[in-house]
Design an enzyme around this catalytic site. Structure first.
Site, PDB file in Angstrom:
ATOM      1  N   ASP A  97       0.796  -1.224   0.000  1.00 34.84           N
ATOM      2  CA  ASP A  97       0.000   0.000   0.000  1.00 34.84           C
ATOM      3  C   ASP A  97       0.829   1.275   0.000  1.00 34.84           C
ATOM      4  O   ASP A  97       0.374   2.323   0.460  1.00 34.84           O
ATOM      5  CB  ASP A  97      -0.907  -0.007   1.238  1.00 34.84           C
ATOM      6  CG  ASP A  97      -0.149  -0.410   2.496  1.00 34.84           C
ATOM      7  OD1 ASP A  97       1.047  -0.099   2.610  1.00 34.84           O
ATOM      8  OD2 ASP A  97      -0.762  -1.060   3.375  1.00 34.84           O
ATOM      9  N   GLU A 104      -0.228  -9.155  -1.364  1.00 31.83           N
ATOM     10  CA  GLU A 104      -0.772  -8.699  -0.079  1.00 31.83           C
ATOM     11  C   GLU A 104      -2.001  -7.811  -0.303  1.00 31.83           C
ATOM     12  O   GLU A 104      -2.142  -6.731   0.260  1.00 31.83           O
ATOM     13  CB  GLU A 104       0.279  -7.961   0.760  1.00 31.83           C
ATOM     14  CG  GLU A 104      -0.107  -7.871   2.226  1.00 31.83           C
ATOM     15  CD  GLU A 104       0.910  -7.120   3.064  1.00 31.83           C
ATOM     16  OE1 GLU A 104       1.678  -7.791   3.771  1.00 31.83           O
ATOM     17  OE2 GLU A 104       0.941  -5.879   3.021  1.00 31.83           O
ATOM     18  N   GLU A 162      -2.000   4.816   3.569  1.00 31.90           N
ATOM     19  CA  GLU A 162      -1.964   3.428   3.092  1.00 31.90           C
ATOM     20  C   GLU A 162      -3.342   2.823   2.837  1.00 31.90           C
ATOM     21  O   GLU A 162      -3.533   2.081   1.866  1.00 31.90           O
ATOM     22  CB  GLU A 162      -1.169   2.561   4.073  1.00 31.90           C
ATOM     23  CG  GLU A 162       0.325   2.811   4.078  1.00 31.90           C
ATOM     24  CD  GLU A 162       0.747   3.976   4.943  1.00 31.90           C
ATOM     25  OE1 GLU A 162       1.956   4.266   4.985  1.00 31.90           O
ATOM     26  OE2 GLU A 162      -0.133   4.612   5.576  1.00 31.90           O
ATOM     27  N   HIS A 204       7.528   4.445  13.266  1.00 31.02           N
ATOM     28  CA  HIS A 204       7.796   5.161  12.023  1.00 31.02           C
ATOM     29  C   HIS A 204       6.553   5.686  11.315  1.00 31.02           C
ATOM     30  O   HIS A 204       6.660   6.514  10.411  1.00 31.02           O
ATOM     31  CB  HIS A 204       8.537   4.251  11.040  1.00 31.02           C
ATOM     32  CG  HIS A 204       7.646   3.247  10.374  1.00 31.02           C
ATOM     33  ND1 HIS A 204       7.242   2.094  10.996  1.00 31.02           N
ATOM     34  CD2 HIS A 204       7.055   3.236   9.153  1.00 31.02           C
ATOM     35  CE1 HIS A 204       6.460   1.408  10.188  1.00 31.02           C
ATOM     36  NE2 HIS A 204       6.321   2.081   9.055  1.00 31.02           N
ATOM     37  N   ARG A 243       3.525   7.512   9.674  1.00 30.72           N
ATOM     38  CA  ARG A 243       3.338   8.943   9.444  1.00 30.72           C
ATOM     39  C   ARG A 243       2.340   9.544  10.432  1.00 30.72           C
ATOM     40  O   ARG A 243       2.531  10.667  10.909  1.00 30.72           O
ATOM     41  CB  ARG A 243       2.878   9.176   7.993  1.00 30.72           C
ATOM     42  CG  ARG A 243       2.851  10.616   7.554  1.00 30.72           C
ATOM     43  CD  ARG A 243       2.437  10.706   6.099  1.00 30.72           C
ATOM     44  NE  ARG A 243       3.468  10.199   5.200  1.00 30.72           N
ATOM     45  CZ  ARG A 243       4.342  10.973   4.569  1.00 30.72           C
ATOM     46  NH1 ARG A 243       4.322  12.279   4.750  1.00 30.72           N
ATOM     47  NH2 ARG A 243       5.222  10.448   3.745  1.00 30.72           N
ATOM     48  N   HIS A 285      14.202   4.449  12.388  1.00 27.94           N
ATOM     49  CA  HIS A 285      13.807   4.693  11.008  1.00 27.94           C
ATOM     50  C   HIS A 285      14.909   5.472  10.299  1.00 27.94           C
ATOM     51  O   HIS A 285      15.743   6.138  10.931  1.00 27.94           O
ATOM     52  CB  HIS A 285      12.493   5.492  10.997  1.00 27.94           C
ATOM     53  CG  HIS A 285      11.827   5.517   9.661  1.00 27.94           C
ATOM     54  ND1 HIS A 285      11.864   6.612   8.834  1.00 27.94           N
ATOM     55  CD2 HIS A 285      11.100   4.589   9.002  1.00 27.94           C
ATOM     56  CE1 HIS A 285      11.190   6.357   7.727  1.00 27.94           C
ATOM     57  NE2 HIS A 285      10.717   5.136   7.804  1.00 27.94           N
TER      58      HIS A 285
END
Length: 399
Positions: free
Chosen positions: A107, A129, A143, A220, A222, A253
């Protein structure tokens, strides 16, 4: 139909490299496929390094200029600008190449741009996936929206679980366009955990030689940037004081601002290790001998299941509902008190902190697959292109 079928595999991020590497290897073993790895630069050089863990290298590399202050991570910039740049670059490459199918995974912006570029070029799209859903188009952002849009453009949907297939059917995807494969990350993490220790990373060698119980921590996403990630860091600082005999490994990250946010509360803690970004095979070995993971990563929720490792998910929702249902994962959000309390509960279970790797009383089998997902994905691509029979779906009895 004669000749090999050229398949472009779009890889932009480290998780994509991990989850698509086993598929590439399986396609290489066929007599009909010619897989070509196409990297987009979304996660910079870490993608090349991750592919190397599996003996792979990109055939085609796209280079985008990363935004200032992101440590060379193209994906840390505005989503709209990133996606537009990727779509333009991928469109040009696909138009100039004789490709019979395009594989995208998950995604990310790279996956969405790859699916769009292939669709515009009238090339079949295979989505690895496929079918994960949180039910909220804005969480995880972006995503959830990406994966819904990719589904509309895909010709073949490789669903990791039966729940993912149900999600696709609810979106209107035809049943004969879906194959339940299991999740390729199970194939990947088990293989990577068997790689030898990195001699070029002294701190990683020290961690691997540490006899204390290990807890792996990552952050990590967003939607957690800024104060939520700082709260996770402060919770780990509290835990490190409460449990001085436990080693907390914070795998950072690539984005320096994200890394700083979680590490700022942890730098002076003697039982907290801050190795920076960790190579994938070393990370897989850490997971294999840890007693707990604290993470907002979707991939780690799946990878941990390969080792029976409990996960505290620092998010408000998750599309990996199988882990929640099986008892392997628990949603805790980013509240410091919740993270600390949930960790205390895990550590209170008998035997968890008595050995390097206790026998964890979690249900079997693995809800994410049997380690043969990549083989099914490759076979499904052959079926789509008329070069192999359709593979059987992974069944509940096999997971």
């Amino acid at each position: 139909m004669s000749g090999r079928q050229r398949i472009a595999i779009v890889v932009g991020t480290r998780p994509e490299a991990v989850k698509l590497a086993p598929v590439v290897r399986e396609l290489q073993r066929t007599r009909w496929a010619e897989p070509a790895v196409l990297t987009t630069g979304q996660h910079g050089t870490v993608v090349r390094n991750t592919l190397a863990c599996f003996g792979l290298r990109p055939e085609i590399e796209i280079e985008l200029d990363p935004p200032a202050g992101t440590g060379g991570t193209t994906g840390a910039g505005p989503v709209a600008e990133l996606t537009a740049g990727l779509l333009s670059s991928l469109g040009s490459r696909l138009r100039a190449t004789d490709v019979h199918a395009v594989l995208v995974q998950g995604d990310t912006s790279s996956a969405l741009a790859g699916a769009m570029a292939a669709f515009f070029a009238k090339i079949p799209v295979v989505h690895v996936e496929a079918g994960l859903r949180s039910g909220d188009a804005r969480s995880p952002f972006p995503e959830e929206a990406h994966r819904r849009m990719i589904a509309e453009l895909s010709d073949l949907h490789l669903a990791p679980t039966r729940a993912a297939r149900r999600n696709l059917r609810a979106q209107g995807v035809a049943a004969d366009r879906i194959v339940v494969t299991g999740n390729t990350v199970i194939d990947a993490v088990v293989a990577a955990s068997r790689n030898p220790c990195h001699r070029t990373f002294p701190e990683l060698r020290e961690i691997e030689q540490d006899s204390a119980p290990l807890v792996v921590v990552t952050a990590h996403r967003r939607e957690n940037w800024g104060e939520p990630i700082r709260r996770v860091g402060r919770a780990v600082a509290v835990l490190s004081r409460q449990y001085p005999d436990v080693t907390f490994v914070v795998a950072a990250h690539m984005n320096p601002s994200v890394r700083t946010a979680i590490e700022e509360s942890l730098r002076d803690r003697p039982n907290v290790r801050l190795p920076g970004p960790v190579p994938y095979d070393a990370f897989a070995r850490l997971l294999s001998r840890s007693v707990l993971a604290i993470t907002d990563s979707g991939g780690i929720q799946e990878e941990a299941a390969a080792f029976g490792l409990p996960v505290l998910v620092t998010r408000d929702n998750t599309e990996r509902t199988e882990g929640i249902d099986s008892g392997l994962a628990r949603l805790v959000g980013t509240d410091e008190t919740e993270i600390v309390a949930a960790t205390e509960k895990e550590f209170a279970r008998e035997g968890v902190l008595d050995a390097r790797k206790p026998d964890l009383p979690f249900p079997r089998p693995n809800p994410y697959g049997d380690g043969r997902a990549a083989r099914r994905c490759a076979a499904a691509c052959g079926w789509l292109l008329g070069r192999a029979p359709r593979p059987s779906d992974l069944t509940d009895q096999e997971t």
